[in-house]
Design an enzyme around this catalytic site. Sequence first.
Site, short mmCIF file in Angstrom:
data_model
loop_
_atom_site.label_atom_id
_atom_site.label_comp_id
_atom_site.label_asym_id
_atom_site.label_seq_id
_atom_site.Cartn_x
_atom_site.Cartn_y
_atom_site.Cartn_z
N GLY A 261 0.84 -1.20 0.00
CA GLY A 261 0.00 0.00 0.00
C GLY A 261 0.87 1.25 0.00
O GLY A 261 1.91 1.28 0.64
N THR B 49 4.83 1.79 6.55
CA THR B 49 3.44 1.34 6.67
C THR B 49 2.64 2.32 7.50
O THR B 49 3.12 2.77 8.55
CB THR B 49 3.32 -0.07 7.29
OG1 THR B 49 1.96 -0.27 7.72
CG2 THR B 49 4.20 -0.30 8.50
N ASP C 149 0.16 1.37 9.02
CA ASP C 149 -0.44 0.55 10.09
C ASP C 149 0.43 0.44 11.35
O ASP C 149 -0.06 0.03 12.40
CB ASP C 149 -0.71 -0.87 9.57
CG ASP C 149 -1.58 -0.89 8.33
OD1 ASP C 149 -2.42 0.02 8.18
OD2 ASP C 149 -1.42 -1.81 7.50
N ARG D 259 -25.27 14.31 17.76
CA ARG D 259 -25.24 12.94 17.25
C ARG D 259 -24.05 12.16 17.79
O ARG D 259 -23.07 12.75 18.24
CB ARG D 259 -25.07 12.97 15.72
CG ARG D 259 -26.28 13.40 14.96
CD ARG D 259 -25.92 13.59 13.50
NE ARG D 259 -27.11 13.85 12.72
CZ ARG D 259 -27.10 14.41 11.52
NH1 ARG D 259 -25.96 14.78 10.97
NH2 ARG D 259 -28.22 14.59 10.86
N GLY E 89 -5.65 0.18 9.46
CA GLY E 89 -4.73 -0.35 10.45
C GLY E 89 -4.54 -1.85 10.36
O GLY E 89 -3.80 -2.45 11.12
N ARG F 181 -4.15 7.49 3.25
CA ARG F 181 -2.90 7.16 2.55
C ARG F 181 -2.40 8.29 1.67
O ARG F 181 -1.38 8.14 0.98
CB ARG F 181 -3.11 5.89 1.72
CG ARG F 181 -3.49 4.68 2.56
CD ARG F 181 -2.72 3.45 2.22
NE ARG F 181 -2.79 3.09 0.84
CZ ARG F 181 -3.27 1.93 0.38
NH1 ARG F 181 -3.78 1.04 1.23
NH2 ARG F 181 -3.25 1.64 -0.88
#
Length: 346
Positions: free
Chosen positions: A12, A128, A130, A165, A173, A279
């Site tokens: 990614g 990454t 993540d 709300r 992740g 990203r």
Amino acid sequence: MGLHVGILTGGGDCPVLKAVIRAVVRRAMWEPDADVLGIKNGWRGLIEDDVQPLTRMSVTGILPRGGTILGTSRTNPNDGADYPSRIRETWEKHKLNALIVVGGEGTLRAARDVWHEYQLPLVGIPKTIDNDLDGTDFPFGFDTAVNTVMEAVDRLHSTAESHHRVMVIEVMGRHSGWIAAYGGIAGGADVILVPEHPFRLSNVCDLLRHRKQQGSAFSIVVVAEDAHPHEDEEFLDEDLKAQIYQGGRLGGIGFHLALAIERETGIETRHANLGYVQRGGSPSAFDRVLATRFGVKAFEIVLEKRWGEMVSLRGNKVVSVPLDEAVRKVKKLDEEIYHVAEIFFG
Ligand code: F6P
């Protein structure tokens, strides 16, 4: 003879890839006889002989921009019977002496295998959003993604407040809750749900009701894409679970959680899935500096011929660790961070 170094970006994308490519090319320029060859679209470029020489001009002005000038893919070099021989042909055709592999868990795991099985001299750089690579305190890419989440949570706070709300915000992740925890803490979320701690819908609803009773007419729930309901309190049927969690692509828990919260509490609830926004964009200062340090260090490890290593941040020092160690297991959210997040629930 010369030193010909290939570089590829796999898996990614994230905003800081251009910064790391620039760092490798600029460091190479300090060596009188070195050059850098860009391999297009991750491992696929080596298989298909799709390459592009990288010069100073190729990397001028790219530092603040997202994405990668080389393209990326999730092609696994170990997945095709003829891939090793094709990689070898490209390698020999361009007289490569070394390869710098920039990627996350999947790309670096493949690099570890290629290093072991075919002895390609390579060095890894962890990237990454993540933060799930065990071999480094932080990869580059995570900080920028967390800043994007924080900004989004700030924006969603004001609309949640205006309309009284609950706002459920789903973040990426993969199987770790780092983005959710950091983004949620930074954005002041009232509930943060992560894969490491299966959640009970009844607890989430109690917290939200309690907040309302205390006078907070709105709430922010950040949910990681792989957060699961506790098996004692399953509210998703098997079809939904298959859609949300299976097939390699995660996504949708936020939508179904928002429906369940509204049904159980009667509080108007909306959801937002931040998705691929996480990203993109311009890299943070922290990530630009880290990627630059990683790129310079990786090139210097190539000069030292220390193959099969990955650059890594330990404390505030850039060091290197064996790829074997770096990809041994997925790095789960630190319990200390989760504890801090929990203090602010409700
Ligand atoms: O690993 C980065 C990541 O963005 C994950 O957070 C997410 O689960 C996955 O990639 C999405 O993958 P793809 O780009 O293949 O849809």
